[in-house]
Design a protein around this motif. Structure first.
Motif, PDB file in Angstrom:
ATOM      1  N   PHE A   1       0.828  -1.210   0.000  1.00  0.00           N
ATOM      2  CA  PHE A   1       0.000   0.000   0.000  1.00  0.00           C
ATOM      3  C   PHE A   1       0.861   1.258   0.000  1.00  0.00           C
TER       4      PHE A   1
ATOM      5  N   ASN B   1       2.139   1.171  -3.834  1.00  0.00           N
ATOM      6  CA  ASN B   1       1.111   1.423  -4.844  1.00  0.00           C
ATOM      7  C   ASN B   1      -0.240   0.962  -4.301  1.00  0.00           C
ATOM      8  N   PRO B   2      -1.041   1.855  -3.777  1.00  0.00           N
ATOM      9  CA  PRO B   2      -2.323   1.469  -3.162  1.00  0.00           C
ATOM     10  C   PRO B   2      -3.273   0.751  -4.107  1.00  0.00           C
ATOM     11  N   ASN B   3      -3.294   1.124  -5.382  1.00  0.00           N
ATOM     12  CA  ASN B   3      -4.230   0.517  -6.331  1.00  0.00           C
ATOM     13  C   ASN B   3      -3.960  -0.976  -6.512  1.00  0.00           C
TER      14      ASN B   3
ATOM     15  N   ALA C   1      -4.644  -2.985  -3.373  1.00  0.00           N
ATOM     16  CA  ALA C   1      -6.075  -3.245  -3.172  1.00  0.00           C
ATOM     17  C   ALA C   1      -6.536  -4.433  -4.013  1.00  0.00           C
TER      18      ALA C   1
END
Length: 671
Positions: A245, A248-250, A253
């Protein structure tokens, strides 16, 4: 309470050790998971740092001389320090070129005839550039070497710290696991000491042994291996997701979809695995019981030539165990590795698709260090996943084993309520007593008699007439359904079992000796029985004549069941054991039936002295041993059909007379 909760409560008894292990595990995971971040910095900041904006500057720290001018990377300028004209270095093909201005383009690079060309789709830009020699590249890279060395040292240091914490957390988890199993085995063993005799009548010894040893060992694997793997895996997964996260949070997720998939798989897996493991553990217990029974009855098996039949029965049971093991193996093979590989491939497809799409946009370009860190973390993510998936079989096996252990621990124990008596005289009275092991099947009917202190009462009758059942009721191994049994006028149901039995001594037809010595088998490890008391008891029964020639005397070793001693010697030890406890009531359960005439004579001499002041019950088939009994009760089908002393019963010329004459006739024939 479910098996899982009970296992959890056992673990809570050693929560301080487990909590300490989890703290160490957290530090270990944090140190280990810092590695990709360090690698990312080494790659992006230092190794690829040469391809960044440089500015003209004065000679000094981090400054590099090129073509008579000093340059320093943008990030190395202090706040307020003056920056000169910008310049950039780019890799084009296999070489590097120097551009004396700031470049605002990104794309495919090529260098030819002093010009750097950057092409992105239809857009093409050209910049004057100079090719750098290998020496020039090394000079521009030199300021990064101290940073690289420092980060590599930090990486190595964190690896050492991680290994240190990991060692201690594993040690502490395994220590707590061993403590849990130690406590569980003690609890199980203590529990079976309190179970009624009827429980052991219905369950083979081998099955009980399997639960105390094999099943608790399977539970130990739960704490040592399974929970350790799940704890470690859980903390690592949390740490890896935190790192993802941050990077790169995307994409992080998207990878969260792994968690519900794994949970659904665990639910489906356990549904089938539980069924197979129950059968496997059950067959394992039956195998233990059969092996135990075969070993104890090996002389009978061989004497009657039943080896082939015994082997066939064992093979049938073992084959069923093998089939269920194979079903479990197939389930594990179809799910564990296949599932992980499929999930791994799906994640990498998503990873390639996501980063491939971002790389098409110049504004969203991904650094090489970022790519490396993501690949590293995703690979690390599947290590604990693989470990947790592979431990599912052991987890389910341990839960089934734990369930079997707790079933044994949940068996209702003998109630230990009632009066505590310091010492009773031994006046025993059976008042209209009836008893049945199974409801409606009476083995004793309307039994009435009284045994006064100092009297000897003999019980005779054919096999199954109820002699041993009377003794079972007296010891309160069972309680009668009708009537009452009193000692000194107190109903035995109102006397605590421990208090009642503490003042009773028993000698069985087939005495059981424990591994140890002759002396330890007499005292049974009771600290209140002194060595002098042990030796006196052995002397009183005439054992000193029998054992005096042994090299170590009363300290001679006794193997399991006393197999190295004769029947007479075992009986003498058992007789001395009963006497050393100075019982108010003495029970001899066909104690002389397997003893030779010479040894019987020794015991008969001792008995006349030892019976004084004690109520003595003798269960006998050899009627010659009870001629001096004060009362002889003749039983038939659970009823007393004759009562009196030897002379009275002989005068009646009834059933006792016939039995005595029959034995006397056999004796004459033998002579």
């Amino acid at each position: 309470m479910t098996t899982g909760k009970r296992l959890y409560h056992y673990a809570l008894q050693f929560k301080s050790i487990i909590a300490g292990a989890l703290v160490l595990l957290t530090f270990s995971a944090a140190a280990d998971l810092a590695g990709p971040f360090i690698a990312k910095r080494v790659i992006d900041i230092h190794i690829l740092g040469i391809e960044s904006v440089w500015h003209e500057t004065e000679q000094g720290d981090k400054a590099v001389e090129y073509d008579g001018t000093y340059y320093k990377r943008d990030i190395y300028f202090n706040e307020g320090e003056t920056k000169g004209a910008p310049a950039e270095i780019f890799q084009a093909g296999t070489g590097f070129v120097f551009v004396g201005e700031e470049v605002d383009a990104d794309g495919d690079r090529s260098y030819s005839n002093g010009t750097l060309t950057i092409k992105n789709g239809d857009i093409e830009k050209n910049y004057p550039a100079t090719a750098l020699s290998a020496g020039d590249v090394m000079r521009f890279s030199a300021p990064e070497l101290p940073g690289i060395v420092w980060l590599l040292a930090l990486y190595f240091g964190l690896a050492v710290v991680s290994a240190f914490f990991q060692y201690w957390q594993r040690y502490m988890l395994q220590k707590s696991a061993n403590r849990v199993i130690q406590k569980m085995r003690e609890d199980v063993y203590a529990r079976i000491q309190k179970l009624p005799v009827s429980f052991f009548d219905n369950l083979p010894a081998g099955k009980i042994v399997a639960r105390i040893t094999n099943d608790t060992e399977a539970v130990r694997e739960l704490y040592v291996t399974v929970l350790s793997t799940f704890f470690t895996g859980g903390i690592y997964i949390i740490g890896i997701y935190i790192a993802l996260f941050i990077l790169n949070p995307n994409l992080a997720a998207i990878t969260l979809l792994l968690l519900p998939i794994l949970y659904a798989w665990m639910v489906i897996y356990r549904k089938f695995a539980s069924r197979y493991n129950h059968k496997i553990r059950s067959r394992n217990s039956e195998i233990n019981a059969m092996v135990n029974e075969s070993i104890q009855g090996m002389n009978v098996i061989q004497a009657f030539g039943r080896e082939k039949e015994s082997i066939a029965d064992f093979e049938k049971l073992n084959e069923d165990h093998f089939r269920n093991q194979n079903k479990m193996l197939n389930l594990n093979s179809l799910t564990s590795f296949n599932l992980v590989n499929v999930l791994r491939n799906i994640v990498f497809v998503v990873f390639i698709w996501y980063f491939g799409g971002e790389s098409l946009e110049a504004s969203s370009a991904i650094s090489l260090g970022m790519l490396y860190a993501f690949v590293d973390y995703i690979n690390r993510l599947f290590e604990p996943v693989v470990g947790m998936v592979n431990q599912q079989a052991n987890l389910e096996q341990a839960l089934v084993a734990g369930e079997r252990v707790f079933q044994l621990m949940d068996e209702p124990e003998e109630e230990e309520r009632g009066t505590e008596l310091e010492r009773y005289n031994g006046n025993v009275r059976f008042d209209n007593v009836s008893f049945a092991y199974k409801e409606g099947e009476w083995v004793l009917k309307n039994i009435n008699f009284e045994a006064r202190p100092g009297e000897t009462v003999a019980l005779v009758g054919h096999t199954g007439s109820g002699k041993s059942s009377i003794m079972n009721l007296l010891f309160r191994f069972y309680d009668c359904q009708k009537g009452a049994i009193t000692i000194d006028g107190i109903d035995v149901k109102h006397i605590s079992r421990n208090s009642l039995r503490r003042q009773m001594g028993i000698v069985l037809q087939d005495p059981y000796l424990f591994t140890g010595t002759i002396a330890s088998n007499v005292s049974l490890g009771d600290p209140s029985i002194s060595r002098e008391r042990v030796e006196k008891a052995l002397k009183d029964v005439g054992a000193d004549e029998i054992f005096k020639n042994l090299e170590n005397g009363y300290d001679s070793a006794v193997t399991e069941k006393g197999s190295t001693f004769s029947s007479g010697q075992r009986q003498l030890i058992s007789f001395a054991r009963a006497l050393s406890f100075d019982p108010a009531i003495l029970i001899l359960d066909e104690a002389t039936s397997s003893i030779d005439s010479e040894t019987e004579a020794i015991i008969q001499e001792a008995m006349e002295v030892l019976k004084k002041g004690r109520t003595t019950f003798i269960i006998a088939h050899r009627l010659s041993t009870i001629r001096n009994a004060d009362q002889i009760l003749v039983l038939d089908k659970g009823e007393i059909v004759e009562k009196g002393n030897h002379d009275d019963l002989m005068e009646q010329k009834g059933r006792y007379y016939q039995m005595y004459q029959l034995q006397l006739g056999k004796g004459n024939l033998a002579g």
